[in-house]
Design a protein around this motif. Structure first.
Motif, PDB file in Angstrom:
ATOM      1  N   UNK A   1       0.843  -1.194   0.000  1.00 14.23           N
ATOM      2  CA  UNK A   1       0.000   0.000   0.000  1.00 14.23           C
ATOM      3  C   UNK A   1       0.882   1.251   0.000  1.00 14.23           C
ATOM      4  N   UNK A   2       0.636   2.148  -0.929  1.00 15.91           N
ATOM      5  CA  UNK A   2       1.427   3.362  -1.088  1.00 15.91           C
ATOM      6  C   UNK A   2       2.904   3.076  -1.391  1.00 15.91           C
ATOM      7  N   UNK A   3       3.225   1.878  -1.778  1.00 19.13           N
ATOM      8  CA  UNK A   3       4.614   1.518  -2.071  1.00 19.13           C
ATOM      9  C   UNK A   3       4.957   1.750  -3.536  1.00 19.13           C
ATOM     10  N   UNK A   4       6.216   1.489  -3.882  1.00 22.27           N
ATOM     11  CA  UNK A   4       6.661   1.644  -5.257  1.00 22.27           C
ATOM     12  C   UNK A   4       6.177   0.437  -6.059  1.00 22.27           C
ATOM     13  N   UNK A   5       5.566   0.695  -7.225  1.00 21.64           N
ATOM     14  CA  UNK A   5       5.031  -0.418  -8.004  1.00 21.64           C
ATOM     15  C   UNK A   5       6.081  -1.497  -8.252  1.00 21.64           C
ATOM     16  N   UNK A   6       5.709  -2.718  -8.081  1.00 18.34           N
ATOM     17  CA  UNK A   6       6.511  -3.929  -8.329  1.00 18.34           C
ATOM     18  C   UNK A   6       7.647  -4.150  -7.323  1.00 18.34           C
ATOM     19  N   UNK A   7       7.807  -3.236  -6.358  1.00 20.07           N
ATOM     20  CA  UNK A   7       8.900  -3.418  -5.395  1.00 20.07           C
ATOM     21  C   UNK A   7       8.504  -4.363  -4.257  1.00 20.07           C
TER      22      UNK A   7
END
Ligand code: HEC
Ligand code: HEC
Ligand code: HEC
Length: 429
Positions: free
Chosen positions: A77-83
């Motif tokens: 959630x609210x993270x960098x996509x695909x990380x």
């Protein structure tokens, strides 16, 4: 869609697709199967690549990633996509999705195309070895070589992000990956997609999408005691995270018999449909996935679903008449107190504020689809408000479900019981 930069998915509610699939693997493992990679036959791919309209490989890969919904599971959630880092609840403990950006240390930067293909289509990596079927390789196994190539090009072109997945452990014995070998032997069918020459190109295209990258059956097909999908009940409806993923076959009573191909297309494209909109786990599928696909691909999926053999699949036994009437009557009062401010007394909702829950096909399909939203609430999306979770007792929630389905959704009998609410509560933790 033409840039390799992934868009940011919305925070997710999806937790568990096939965590349940590990169920009872411990029991099978005593058979002592040793790890044995499955040899995949490398035949010519029968289907043209997805996103053919796009002019370069990376853009095609971005399109495949949309169809396959890779980002929602691999983004916190609210993270960098695909990380990675999305914490997924399974009945056996929590697991976190890994970083699949091309960072050499914490992601898949050092991976060859074949190592990538093996992870996505076979569920096997060098480390840690067998993947849990929470990663939906059980469907991706049908993806064509061309789509895997494009996906790999896209993944490798993305900016690398250094981020370790949180170190979470499943409970013993489910943390024993070796046990998955037994499960794979018995239940993992890695046969390739085969187009049916008796069907049109459009229907075959839809079949490829639905069965392969779009992995619709991971949620919509019931599973056996070992968590494997029941082939005879393909797409006939199943519970997922407490919600009911309805029967997608065209059965007149329990499936999508009343939906035209156009209705299905409209629904998957994310426009307002006549049978109610997506919510819960399906919201992300549409918002992050299908609504980004071309009209011809969506129409192909609709055409495929429309021509499936209808399967009847009832959800819940009817209460006897007196119990049903009493429950519906209590539900009428509880609905007025708790729900009518937003959904109106007749359930028609308030435009741009709260959706209609009257004439909502998925709400009519199972009481789970009233029970789960009431227990968990639904997060705010697209500028809509959120629906709060309710601290109501099991009997009141069952009553409300019976009232909403009976009075607003053509469900003749009442089926919800306090025991059903307790069971959904349990699944939701
Ligand atoms: C429903 C959630 C979900 C979806 C959808 C999903 N993944 Fe995964 N993926 C996972 C989880 C969870 C794991 C870790 C499984 C494990 O540790 O056994 C994983 C593991 C992986 C791995 C292995 C990484 C490593 O370091 O071992 C790769 C590669 C991968 N996924 C790529 C993809 C791609 C590409 C897509 C889209 C085609 C995708 N995933 C879609 C949940 C998902
Ligand atoms: C992550 C789980 C999940 C996946 C994957 C998924 N669905 Fe769903 N789907 C649900 C749930 C839960 C519902 C019920 C809630 C709702 O109506 O939004 C649903 C509802 C639907 C409905 C509405 C049915 C009705 O009776 O109103 C359609 C149509 C549908 N899904 C089609 C699809 C298709 C096609 C795919 C593959 C592209 C797919 N779904 C993939 C979970 C999923
Ligand atoms: C504060 C306003 C509010 C109240 C009170 C409320 N809801 Fe909702 N409800 C919403 C909103 C907004 C959504 C859409 C949320 C989303 O999908 O993100 C929603 C969605 C739903 C859905 C899924 C339908 C769909 O298309 O999203 C069901 C079922 C539902 N509500 C039932 C109920 C019941 C039953 C009650 C009473 C116990 C209730 N709601 C009380 C605002 C409310």
């Amino acid at each position: 869609m033409s840039s390799p930069t992934p868009s940011s998915p919305s925070p997710l509610r999806r937790k568990l697709i096939t965590g349940v699939a590990v169920l009872a693997i411990a029991g099978i493992a005593v058979a002592g199967y040793m790890f044995s990679p499955i040899n995949r036959q490398l035949a010519e791919t029968p289907m043209p690549a997805l996103g053919q309209h796009l002019d370069d490989e990376i853009a095609r890969g971005a399109y495949v990633a949309r169809a396959a919904d890779c980002a929602p599971c691999h983004t916190a959630p609210d993270g960098i996509p695909y990380a990675g880092g999305l914490v997924i609840n399974t009945p056996f403990g929590k697991m976190a999705s890994p970083n699949i950006t091309p960072d050499p240390e914490t992601g898949i930067g050092g991976w060859s195309r074949d190592a990538f293909a093996r992870a996505v289509r076979e569920g096997v990596t060098a480390h840690p070895g067998n993947l849990y079927p929470t990663m939906t390789f059980t469907s991706y196994t049908k993806m064509s070589d061309a789509d895997i190539d494009a996906l790999y090009a896209y993944m490798m072109a993305m900016p690398p992000v250094t981020q370790e997945a949180p170190d979470l452990e499943l409970d013993f014995p489910f943390n024993q990956r070796l046990l998955l070998s037994g499960w794979r032997k018995l239940f993992f069918d890695n046969s390739e997609f085969e187009a049916d020459p008796a069907l049109s190109d459009e229907v075959n295209r839809g079949a490829y999408l639905v069965q392969g990258p779009a992995h619709c059956s991971e949620c919509h097909t019931p599973r056996n005691a070992f968590g494997a999908q029941k082939a005879s009940m393909m797409l006939a409806g199943a519970q997922i995270d407490g919600f009911w993923a309805p029967n997608l076959t065209p059965d007149a009573e329990t499936g999508l018999g009343k939906w035209s191909e156009d209705d299905l297309y409209t629904y998957l494209s994310g426009k307002d449909g006549v049978h109610g909109g997506p919510f819960g786990p399906m919201y992300d599928v549409v918002a992050e996935g299908t609504s980004h696909l071309t009209e011809s691909d969506l129409r192909a999926m609709a055409a495929y679903l429309h021509q499936l053999e209808p399967i009847r699949h009832a959800t819940g036994a009817a209460l006897d008449h007196a119990d049903a009437s009493a429950s519906i009557e209590r539900g009428r009062v509880a609905y007025r107190v708790n729900c009518s401010a937003c959904h109106r007394l007749n359930g028609e909702g308030v435009p741009n504020f709260a959706p209609a829950i009257a004439g909502h096909h998925a709400v009519g399909a199972s009481a789970d689809n009233v029970i789960a939203p009431v227990l968990t609430g639904l997060s705010d999306k697209d500028g809509r408000i959120a629906m709060p979770a309710f601290l109501l007792d099991d009997t009141s929630i069952a009553d409300i479900a019976n009232y909403v389905r009976n009075a607003m959704n053509d469900t003749e009998s009442a089926t919800a019981t306090p025991e059903q609410v307790a069971a959904v509560r349990e699944t939701l933790h």
